[in-house]
Design an enzyme around this catalytic site. Sequence first.
Site, PDB file in Angstrom:
ATOM      1  N   ARG A  64       6.974  28.734   5.450  1.00 27.20           N
ATOM      2  CA  ARG A  64       5.577  28.868   5.008  1.00 27.20           C
ATOM      3  C   ARG A  64       4.799  29.736   5.990  1.00 27.20           C
ATOM      4  O   ARG A  64       3.951  30.531   5.606  1.00 27.20           O
ATOM      5  CB  ARG A  64       4.919  27.474   4.884  1.00 27.20           C
ATOM      6  CG  ARG A  64       5.447  26.640   3.736  1.00 27.20           C
ATOM      7  CD  ARG A  64       4.477  25.521   3.355  1.00 27.20           C
ATOM      8  NE  ARG A  64       4.232  24.564   4.416  1.00 27.20           N
ATOM      9  CZ  ARG A  64       4.960  23.468   4.627  1.00 27.20           C
ATOM     10  NH1 ARG A  64       5.992  23.193   3.866  1.00 27.20           N
ATOM     11  NH2 ARG A  64       4.652  22.632   5.604  1.00 27.20           N
ATOM     12  N   TYR A  68       2.282  32.885   5.300  1.00 24.51           N
ATOM     13  CA  TYR A  68       0.880  32.878   5.750  1.00 24.51           C
ATOM     14  C   TYR A  68       0.566  34.139   6.552  1.00 24.51           C
ATOM     15  O   TYR A  68      -0.488  34.750   6.391  1.00 24.51           O
ATOM     16  CB  TYR A  68       0.590  31.642   6.604  1.00 24.51           C
ATOM     17  CG  TYR A  68       0.681  30.335   5.865  1.00 24.51           C
ATOM     18  CD1 TYR A  68       0.472  30.267   4.490  1.00 24.51           C
ATOM     19  CD2 TYR A  68       0.977  29.144   6.536  1.00 24.51           C
ATOM     20  CE1 TYR A  68       0.559  29.069   3.813  1.00 24.51           C
ATOM     21  CE2 TYR A  68       1.061  27.936   5.857  1.00 24.51           C
ATOM     22  CZ  TYR A  68       0.858  27.910   4.501  1.00 24.51           C
ATOM     23  OH  TYR A  68       0.949  26.723   3.829  1.00 24.51           O
ATOM     24  N   TYR A  90      -7.986  27.036  -2.546  1.00 27.17           N
ATOM     25  CA  TYR A  90      -8.400  25.814  -3.244  1.00 27.17           C
ATOM     26  C   TYR A  90      -8.844  24.748  -2.231  1.00 27.17           C
ATOM     27  O   TYR A  90      -8.498  24.807  -1.060  1.00 27.17           O
ATOM     28  CB  TYR A  90      -7.297  25.295  -4.174  1.00 27.17           C
ATOM     29  CG  TYR A  90      -6.178  24.548  -3.504  1.00 27.17           C
ATOM     30  CD1 TYR A  90      -5.083  25.225  -2.981  1.00 27.17           C
ATOM     31  CD2 TYR A  90      -6.192  23.161  -3.394  1.00 27.17           C
ATOM     32  CE1 TYR A  90      -4.053  24.550  -2.368  1.00 27.17           C
ATOM     33  CE2 TYR A  90      -5.171  22.467  -2.783  1.00 27.17           C
ATOM     34  CZ  TYR A  90      -4.102  23.160  -2.269  1.00 27.17           C
ATOM     35  OH  TYR A  90      -3.089  22.486  -1.656  1.00 27.17           O
ATOM     36  N   HIS A  92     -11.294  22.801   0.281  1.00 24.38           N
ATOM     37  CA  HIS A  92     -12.127  23.353   1.360  1.00 24.38           C
ATOM     38  C   HIS A  92     -11.249  24.362   2.088  1.00 24.38           C
ATOM     39  O   HIS A  92     -10.135  24.019   2.501  1.00 24.38           O
ATOM     40  CB  HIS A  92     -12.550  22.200   2.284  1.00 24.38           C
ATOM     41  CG  HIS A  92     -13.473  22.607   3.392  1.00 24.38           C
ATOM     42  ND1 HIS A  92     -13.206  23.656   4.257  1.00 24.38           N
ATOM     43  CD2 HIS A  92     -14.650  22.085   3.795  1.00 24.38           C
ATOM     44  CE1 HIS A  92     -14.190  23.760   5.137  1.00 24.38           C
ATOM     45  NE2 HIS A  92     -15.082  22.833   4.867  1.00 24.38           N
ATOM     46  N   VAL A  95      -9.835  23.217   5.574  1.00 25.69           N
ATOM     47  CA  VAL A  95      -9.253  21.880   5.755  1.00 25.69           C
ATOM     48  C   VAL A  95      -7.757  21.940   5.457  1.00 25.69           C
ATOM     49  O   VAL A  95      -7.347  22.239   4.335  1.00 25.69           O
ATOM     50  CB  VAL A  95      -9.968  20.867   4.830  1.00 25.69           C
ATOM     51  CG1 VAL A  95      -9.266  19.526   4.850  1.00 25.69           C
ATOM     52  CG2 VAL A  95     -11.417  20.694   5.288  1.00 25.69           C
ATOM     53  N   ALA A 122      -9.608  17.739  -0.754  1.00 23.70           N
ATOM     54  CA  ALA A 122      -8.905  16.597  -1.357  1.00 23.70           C
ATOM     55  C   ALA A 122      -9.405  15.282  -0.746  1.00 23.70           C
ATOM     56  O   ALA A 122      -9.524  14.270  -1.442  1.00 23.70           O
ATOM     57  CB  ALA A 122      -7.403  16.749  -1.141  1.00 23.70           C
ATOM     58  N   GLN A 164       0.097  16.232   3.207  1.00 25.22           N
ATOM     59  CA  GLN A 164       1.368  16.949   3.079  1.00 25.22           C
ATOM     60  C   GLN A 164       2.568  16.017   3.231  1.00 25.22           C
ATOM     61  O   GLN A 164       3.606  16.416   3.776  1.00 25.22           O
ATOM     62  CB  GLN A 164       1.421  18.136   4.059  1.00 25.22           C
ATOM     63  CG  GLN A 164       0.242  19.075   3.857  1.00 25.22           C
ATOM     64  CD  GLN A 164       0.380  20.459   4.455  1.00 25.22           C
ATOM     65  OE1 GLN A 164      -0.190  21.417   3.948  1.00 25.22           O
ATOM     66  NE2 GLN A 164       1.125  20.598   5.513  1.00 25.22           N
ATOM     67  N   ALA A 205      -5.842  13.773  -6.472  1.00 18.39           N
ATOM     68  CA  ALA A 205      -7.129  13.972  -7.150  1.00 18.39           C
ATOM     69  C   ALA A 205      -6.916  14.755  -8.441  1.00 18.39           C
ATOM     70  O   ALA A 205      -6.031  15.621  -8.508  1.00 18.39           O
ATOM     71  CB  ALA A 205      -8.077  14.746  -6.231  1.00 18.39           C
ATOM     72  N   THR A 233      -1.384  12.959  -1.265  1.00 18.06           N
ATOM     73  CA  THR A 233      -1.944  12.540   0.018  1.00 18.06           C
ATOM     74  C   THR A 233      -1.746  11.030   0.112  1.00 18.06           C
ATOM     75  O   THR A 233      -1.916  10.318  -0.881  1.00 18.06           O
ATOM     76  CB  THR A 233      -3.445  12.884   0.089  1.00 18.06           C
ATOM     77  OG1 THR A 233      -3.583  14.308   0.024  1.00 18.06           O
ATOM     78  CG2 THR A 233      -4.082  12.403   1.381  1.00 18.06           C
TER      79      THR A 233
HETATM   80  N1  SAM Z   1      -7.473  22.969   1.658  1.00 21.11           N
HETATM   81  C1  SAM Z   1      -7.021  21.859   0.855  1.00 21.11           C
HETATM   82  C2  SAM Z   1      -8.178  20.861   0.707  1.00 21.11           C
HETATM   83  O1  SAM Z   1      -9.291  21.190   1.127  1.00 21.11           O
HETATM   84  O2  SAM Z   1      -7.968  19.762   0.179  1.00 21.11           O
HETATM   85  C3  SAM Z   1      -5.774  21.238   1.443  1.00 21.11           C
HETATM   86  C4  SAM Z   1      -4.585  22.162   1.442  1.00 21.11           C
HETATM   87  S1  SAM Z   1      -3.172  21.503   2.264  1.00 21.11           S
HETATM   88  C5  SAM Z   1      -2.239  22.966   2.541  1.00 21.11           C
HETATM   89  C6  SAM Z   1      -2.213  20.749   0.998  1.00 21.11           C
HETATM   90  C7  SAM Z   1      -2.346  19.235   1.033  1.00 21.11           C
HETATM   91  O3  SAM Z   1      -3.632  18.865   0.563  1.00 21.11           O
HETATM   92  C8  SAM Z   1      -1.388  18.489   0.132  1.00 21.11           C
HETATM   93  O4  SAM Z   1      -0.119  18.313   0.698  1.00 21.11           O
HETATM   94  C9  SAM Z   1      -2.104  17.178  -0.055  1.00 21.11           C
HETATM   95  O5  SAM Z   1      -1.982  16.330   1.073  1.00 21.11           O
HETATM   96  C10 SAM Z   1      -3.563  17.656  -0.146  1.00 21.11           C
HETATM   97  N2  SAM Z   1      -3.913  17.915  -1.540  1.00 21.11           N
HETATM   98  C11 SAM Z   1      -3.933  19.084  -2.194  1.00 21.11           C
HETATM   99  N3  SAM Z   1      -4.302  18.908  -3.480  1.00 21.11           N
HETATM  100  C12 SAM Z   1      -4.523  17.579  -3.623  1.00 21.11           C
HETATM  101  C13 SAM Z   1      -4.915  16.764  -4.702  1.00 21.11           C
HETATM  102  N4  SAM Z   1      -5.156  17.257  -5.914  1.00 21.11           N
HETATM  103  N5  SAM Z   1      -5.046  15.439  -4.475  1.00 21.11           N
HETATM  104  C14 SAM Z   1      -4.794  14.902  -3.263  1.00 21.11           C
HETATM  105  N6  SAM Z   1      -4.411  15.624  -2.221  1.00 21.11           N
HETATM  106  C15 SAM Z   1      -4.278  16.945  -2.392  1.00 21.11           C
END
Ligand code: SAM
Length: 260
Positions: A64, A68, A90, A92, A95, A122, A164, A205, A233
């Site tokens: 990954r 990036y 997607y 924040h 975050v 999330a 993650q 979510a 999550t």
């Molecule tokens: N920037 C994103 C945010 O603000 O939520 C997070 C990105 S991070 C690379 C990816 C992780 O975010 C996932 O492994 C999971 O833990 C969480 N995530 C992303 N989409 C989600 C969702 N729909 N519901 C719950 N957790 C989510």
Amino acid sequence: KGSLAVVGTGIRTVGQLNGDTIARLKTASKVFYLVADIVGEQVIKQIQPAAESLGRFYRLGGARKEAYDAMVERVLSAVRDGHRTCFAAYGHPGVFAFPTHEAVRRARAEGYDAIMLPAISAEDCLFADLGVDPANPGCVSHEATRFVLYRKPIDPTSALVLWQVGSFGDPTYQPQRNRGRWIHLLVERLLEHYSPSHEVTLYEAAIFINCPARIERIPLGALVDAELSPATTLYVPPALRDELDDETCGALSIRSEHLK
Ligand code: SAM
């Protein structure tokens, strides 16, 4: 001169895309995006038909981090070409997101104006859907693999949010579900502080209107067999009550019945 605005689309783009983000998307001369769902992509394309996906830099099974680095380089090349560049991710954008922060750092280091705007993550959705307030009894967030690799301290009086979990122990890009090959190592670490029957929540979510969130409560011991996706999550509620420090309470003349 080029510039960079990094924005977030929220988790459920239709509804959570905020005004600042829409304005930045509209006024940019070059838009890049990294989103997790087709509706999010379509919404961005409606605003900027020429928007370019950065998802193409992912290679199945590739690191990954390599993808990036390529994304950041692509975004920076537009900034250097003089574009008012917008990078939408997607959730924040700041975050649990590496390329977004790195693009801002690099653009600033090269002398360009760069800004990041907040959006709904999330975890914001989790607080609302699970009825959890991080203020009471406190809440700690960790990336699941780092949490185990660095033996981060565990405080069972606070809630724990692990991100993650679906890619636990795996630094490569794998978009499919159920790859929890190493998840037992996470469970073993948690079992040092929580009982196997401690109830944890698998949380996803809702990303589309009228689709429910996944809120699946299971005993911690069952996590080894749980279905995990790239969007899962893990929420671990506290296992122990907070202990009030009577001495400090007295010094501050705070009575326990006045505390929430
Ligand atoms: N920037 C994103 C945010 O603000 O939520 C997070 C990105 S991070 C690379 C990816 C992780 O975010 C996932 O492994 C999971 O833990 C969480 N995530 C992303 N989409 C989600 C969702 N729909 N519901 C719950 N957790 C989510």
